[in-house]
Enzyme design. Structure first.
Site, mmCIF file in Angstrom:
data_model
loop_
_atom_site.group_PDB
_atom_site.id
_atom_site.type_symbol
_atom_site.label_atom_id
_atom_site.label_comp_id
_atom_site.label_asym_id
_atom_site.label_seq_id
_atom_site.Cartn_x
_atom_site.Cartn_y
_atom_site.Cartn_z
ATOM 1 N N ASP A 53 -0.585 1.083 -4.867
ATOM 2 C CA ASP A 53 -1.370 -0.021 -5.432
ATOM 3 C C ASP A 53 -2.739 0.427 -5.915
ATOM 4 O OD1 ASP A 53 -2.238 0.255 -2.710
ATOM 5 O OD2 ASP A 53 -3.177 -1.711 -2.832
ATOM 6 N N ASP B 237 -2.388 6.042 -4.221
ATOM 7 C CA ASP B 237 -1.250 5.392 -3.576
ATOM 8 C C ASP B 237 -0.664 4.324 -4.510
ATOM 9 O OD1 ASP B 237 -3.228 3.462 -3.395
ATOM 10 O OD2 ASP B 237 -2.820 2.953 -1.316
ATOM 11 N N SER C 272 0.833 -1.201 0.000
ATOM 12 C CA SER C 272 0.000 0.000 0.000
ATOM 13 C C SER C 272 0.869 1.252 0.000
ATOM 14 C CB SER C 272 -0.962 -0.031 1.197
ATOM 15 O OG SER C 272 -1.876 1.032 1.139
ATOM 16 N N ASP D 111 -5.554 1.770 -4.664
ATOM 17 C CA ASP D 111 -6.875 1.621 -4.053
ATOM 18 C C ASP D 111 -7.284 2.883 -3.279
ATOM 19 O OD1 ASP D 111 -5.059 1.227 -1.989
ATOM 20 O OD2 ASP D 111 -5.872 -0.696 -1.347
#
Length: 572
Positions: free
Chosen positions: A299, A297, A145, A301
């Site tokens: 990744d 961010d 993340s 999400d």
């Protein structure tokens, strides 16, 4: 076993030469990293397994990933013994993510499991979507993340596209910890790998457009000035394409940050919750006179959104403010379309603003609340599928999802929706910021603050444990001058009302090491250790009434001072 004894196990022939050399160096140098690398095993928290990369049981590496994947493979064979098992795998831009993705694929194929492996970096929500779209039995994404560059992680999804929850999570963990490192099958079978790429992006983006946009005539789309940055993350491959396909035309990209990199060279932290991460985007917005700035961010999400405030300056909205605007708008559109029947719900979490109860009540839907993490919102969707219709859900940590086609927070669908709202507001002579104030005039003005106390390493973990023990055994009688009226303890599953002395059981939410205090003036303070970082977190929510736009700045100062008072009262 002592830490040294645990480390010496990694000098055996079970481990490759490179690993043995690295462990030997840790032992011989008497490095303090030896203790942190081996004192425990990595655990699954709210976001899965996440940790610093390196050798050791408390690090993310070939063997801890292999153990997790072998345990998952064993469990999948138990659950789907008569089927050809399929698992989708994605990975983000972090250092080693691509290699980790192939390593995980090899362990699965060595166990006779078919793998759908993305050819390149892809966002986590696309993995969630793909699991259901391709009818996979599970999914895995390699990501940490928004953690610093030295971290990586591993998240597991079940066949509904949501992260694993009880009973599967506990059962998988048992299988993982029963696997000896010598039992991991690393010799993969490439014949069982199906590579997927840009063609899947189109399917995912089309679903985002279909489920996230409401204005068929695209009011103001062409006139909205957008600045977007992927902050070196995965959404370089999806968000610009999605915005263009949806009909937005004025899109300026922060070119330096559209280059994927696990070192995140232009920021100290790739976290869109932090204004510094969007600094380059905000600078570009001033040059282009942008209406909205958006960053994601690594990744893809979470999202951060900045819009122009009442003074015309770009201001980053917090996660609760973003979700308030998105949720209110969606429910208003549903109501206008006559789609609300009383059998619909929105999803939230225990650390998120209570304004979502007010929004739900206004529009005649239910607001279901779960523990921190979108996996619990995913569980709500599954539990009520066919009984109640899920509309949208969000949590304070800059995550939101529209509809159930993705079963995790999804920046792509949320960005499309945010841009539609901004375009609609601009076309009607208003702004997103003014729209937010109108919502506060309607429901009351809520304001939140998050206080992170970082405690690293083994000693830090013990300190956090002691802090939680102290708060549990010696709860504050008042906070910032207001008496504590209610104490919710999710570990004990109790709700204690101070004034009456009564205590009732709360067993509708699973046990978790979380405390919430409510004071008589409506202040809410939630305390919990982070499941993925060495932190203890304090979520503070305060509220007031507001009757006009002219009052906003004054009310904001009052609420900000109140949060500062709470911080002082708790000695933070």
């Amino acid at each position: 076993m002592s830490t040294l004894e645990k480390a010496k196990v990694w000098l055996s022939d079970t481990f490759d030469e490179e690993t043995r050399r690295a462990v030997e160096m840790l032992i011989n140098s008497a490095s303090p990293d030896l203790e942190d690398s081996f004192y425990r095993e990595l655990e699954f928290g709210t976001g899965g397994m996440r940790g610093i990369m390196g050798v050791g049981t408390n690090r993310l590496n070939k063997y801890t990933l292999g153990q997790a994947t072998q345990g998952l493979a064993n469990y999948l064979h138990q659950q789907f013994s008569t089927e050809e098992i399929k698992v989708a795998i994605a990975y983000d831009v972090r250092n080693n993510s691509r290699e980790f993705g192939k390593l995980v694929a090899d362990v699965l194929t060595a166990n006779g499991i078919k793998v759908l492996l993305f050819k390149d970096h892809r966002p986590t929500p696309e993995l969630s979507f793909t699991v259901r779209d391709k009818k996979c039995h599970a999914g895995i994404v390699l990501t940490a993340s928004h953690n610093p560059p030295e971290y990586n992680g591993y998240k597991v999804y079940w066949n509904d596209g949501a992260q694993i929850v009880p009973p599967h999570d506990d059962a998988i963990i048992k299988e993982v910890y029963s696997v000896q490192f010598s039992e991991i099958k690393f010799q993969g079978n490439d014949d069982l790998i199906e590579w997927i790429g840009a063609e899947q992006d189109d399917v995912y983006i089309n679903a985002c457009i279909e489920n996230s946009l409401y204005q068929k005539d695209k009011i103001g789309y062409e006139n909205l000035n957008i600045v977007f940055t992927s902050i070196h993350g995965t959404t370089y491959a999806t968000i610009p394409k999605a915005l263009g396909k949806a009909g937005f035309r004025k899109i300026d990209l922060v070119r330096e940050q559209m280059i994927p990199s696990g070192n995140f060279p232009t920021v100290d932290s790739p976290n869109p919750e932090e204004p510094a991460a969007l600094e380059m985007a905000l600078d570009l917005a001033e040059l282009t006179n942008a209406d909205i700035v958006i960053g994601t961010d690594p990744d893809g999400d979470r999202l951060g959104i900045a819009v122009r405030n009442l003074e015309g300056k770009m201001q980053l909205l917090n996660g609760n403010q973003c979700n308030t605007i998105l949720t209110y708008y969606i429910l208003d559109q549903w109501k206008k379309a006559g789609k609300i029947t009383g059998k619909e719900f929105i999803g939230s979490t225990i650390v998120t603003s209570d304004i979502f109860f007010d929004i739900a009540e206004k529009f005649g839907v239910d607001c279901k609340v779960g523990l921190t993490g979108f996996k619990w919102i995913g569980k709500m969707i599954r539990d009520f599928e066919g009984k109640e219709k899920f509309i949208c859900g969000g949590e304070e940590s800059f995550g939101f999802m529209t509809g159930d086609f993705v079963r995790d927070k999804d920046s792509c669908g949320s960005i499309l929706l945010a841009c539609e709202i901004a375009a609609w507001c601009k076309a009607n002579g208003s702004s997103v910021f003014q729209y937010m104030i109108e919502i506060y005039k309607d429901l009351g003005m809520y304001y939140e603050g998050l206080i992170n106390v970082v405690k690293k390493g083994r000693e830090g973990a013990l300190e956090i444990e002691q802090m939680m023990k102290n708060f549990r055994e010696n709860p504050p009688l008042e906070i910032a001058g207001s008496p504590v009226e209610e104490i919710k303890d999710f570990k004990e599953q109790t709700c204690h009302v101070v004034s009456s002395g009564s205590t009732k059981v709360m067993d509708d939410i699973p046990k978790s090491n979380v405390l919430i205090y409510y004071t008589q003036d409506g202040t809410k303070v939630c305390v919990r250790p982070s499941g993925t970082e060495p932190k203890i977190k304090f979520y503070v929510s305060v509220k007031d009434t507001i009757s006009s736009e002219a009052e906003f700045s004054k009310k904001l100062d009052i609420l900000s001072e109140k949060i500062d008072s709470v911080k002082k009262a708790l000695n933070l």
